[in-house]
Design an enzyme around this catalytic site. Structure first.
Site, PDB file in Angstrom:
ATOM      1  N   HIS A 135       2.864  95.587 -17.057  1.00 20.64           N
ATOM      2  CA  HIS A 135       2.944  95.348 -15.615  1.00 20.64           C
ATOM      3  C   HIS A 135       1.587  95.626 -14.989  1.00 20.64           C
ATOM      4  O   HIS A 135       1.231  96.771 -14.738  1.00 20.64           O
ATOM      5  CB  HIS A 135       4.046  96.210 -14.983  1.00 20.64           C
ATOM      6  CG  HIS A 135       4.490  95.694 -13.654  1.00 20.64           C
ATOM      7  ND1 HIS A 135       4.159  96.292 -12.477  1.00 20.64           N
ATOM      8  CD2 HIS A 135       5.233  94.614 -13.334  1.00 20.64           C
ATOM      9  CE1 HIS A 135       4.699  95.619 -11.472  1.00 20.64           C
ATOM     10  NE2 HIS A 135       5.360  94.592 -11.966  1.00 20.64           N
TER      11      HIS A 135
ATOM     12  N   ILE B  63       0.892  99.277 -11.967  1.00 25.47           N
ATOM     13  CA  ILE B  63       1.736  99.515 -10.788  1.00 25.47           C
ATOM     14  C   ILE B  63       3.184  99.621 -11.268  1.00 25.47           C
ATOM     15  O   ILE B  63       3.640  98.802 -12.066  1.00 25.47           O
ATOM     16  CB  ILE B  63       1.613  98.363  -9.770  1.00 25.47           C
ATOM     17  CG1 ILE B  63       0.182  98.292  -9.229  1.00 25.47           C
ATOM     18  CG2 ILE B  63       2.605  98.536  -8.621  1.00 25.47           C
ATOM     19  CD1 ILE B  63      -0.080  97.084  -8.371  1.00 25.47           C
TER      20      ILE B  63
ATOM     21  N   GLY C  70       8.746  97.524  -8.628  1.00 28.49           N
ATOM     22  CA  GLY C  70       9.616  97.867  -7.505  1.00 28.49           C
ATOM     23  C   GLY C  70      11.069  98.029  -7.903  1.00 28.49           C
ATOM     24  O   GLY C  70      11.766  98.907  -7.384  1.00 28.49           O
ATOM     25  N   VAL C  71      11.533  97.214  -8.828  1.00 26.50           N
ATOM     26  CA  VAL C  71      12.937  97.321  -9.247  1.00 26.50           C
ATOM     27  C   VAL C  71      13.219  98.672  -9.899  1.00 26.50           C
ATOM     28  O   VAL C  71      14.327  99.188  -9.816  1.00 26.50           O
ATOM     29  CB  VAL C  71      13.378  96.168 -10.174  1.00 26.50           C
ATOM     30  CG1 VAL C  71      13.316  94.843  -9.439  1.00 26.50           C
ATOM     31  CG2 VAL C  71      12.554  96.112 -11.431  1.00 26.50           C
TER      32      VAL C  71
ATOM     33  N   GLU D 131      15.844 101.504  -8.910  1.00 26.15           N
ATOM     34  CA  GLU D 131      16.725 102.110  -9.921  1.00 26.15           C
ATOM     35  C   GLU D 131      16.651 103.633  -9.866  1.00 26.15           C
ATOM     36  O   GLU D 131      17.681 104.311  -9.984  1.00 26.15           O
ATOM     37  CB  GLU D 131      16.357 101.603 -11.316  1.00 26.15           C
ATOM     38  CG  GLU D 131      17.093 102.292 -12.456  1.00 26.15           C
ATOM     39  CD  GLU D 131      18.598 102.080 -12.490  1.00 26.15           C
ATOM     40  OE1 GLU D 131      19.296 102.911 -13.117  1.00 26.15           O
ATOM     41  OE2 GLU D 131      19.103 101.089 -11.910  1.00 26.15           O
TER      42      GLU D 131
END
Length: 143
Positions: free
Chosen positions: A47, A53, A56-57, A61
């Protein structure tokens, strides 16, 4: 609540256990969890290589996992008897990147808190600045 107590509550394990400790808990009102973000996280390999970074998911979570602890502990349910299913997410916003070395402070407060279905507002902070926020719904079902 340390990592060993968290592992008694949540069925997740590495690399999907995204909560390191719970630092505040007021039953049915508020919970604060911590996630230490390190360069050793497996998602950093792919990523944004060279500019890692946290996805976002995975921040969402982590919020959901802290919210699950709020649900179970507020209603004194036994983790071995039930499973918490993540049902939905609304109003998700990502305000700033989360990078290796950051510490996520995950604050969740109930909007609707029931033993069967709950909706919680979550905010993830890094150094007291909002990194992400969302409303999360979860359901508790018997195993």
């Amino acid at each position: 609540m340390d990592i060993f107590e968290i592992m008694e509550i949540l069925p997740h394990r590495y690399p999907f256990l995204l909560v390191d400790k719970i630092v505040e808990f007021e039953p049915k009102k508020r919970i604060v969890g911590i996630k230490n973000v390190t360069i050793n996280e497996p998602f950093f390999i792919g990523h944004f290589p060279g500019h890692p970074i946290m996805p976002g998911v995975l921040i969402i979570e982590a919020m959901a996992q802290v919210g699950g602890i709020l649900m179970l502990k507020s209603f004194e349910m036994k983790a071995g008897d039930v499973v918490i299913y993540f049902m939905g997410v609304d109003k998700a916003r990502f305000r700033r990147p989360v990078r290796p070395g950051d510490q996520l402070k995950l604050v969740l407060e109930p909007v609707i808190l029931k033993p069967s279905v709950s909706k919680m507002k979550g905010v993830a902070y890094v150094e007291d600045k909002v990194a992400a926020e969302a409303e999360i719904m979860a359901s508790v079902v018997k195993k």
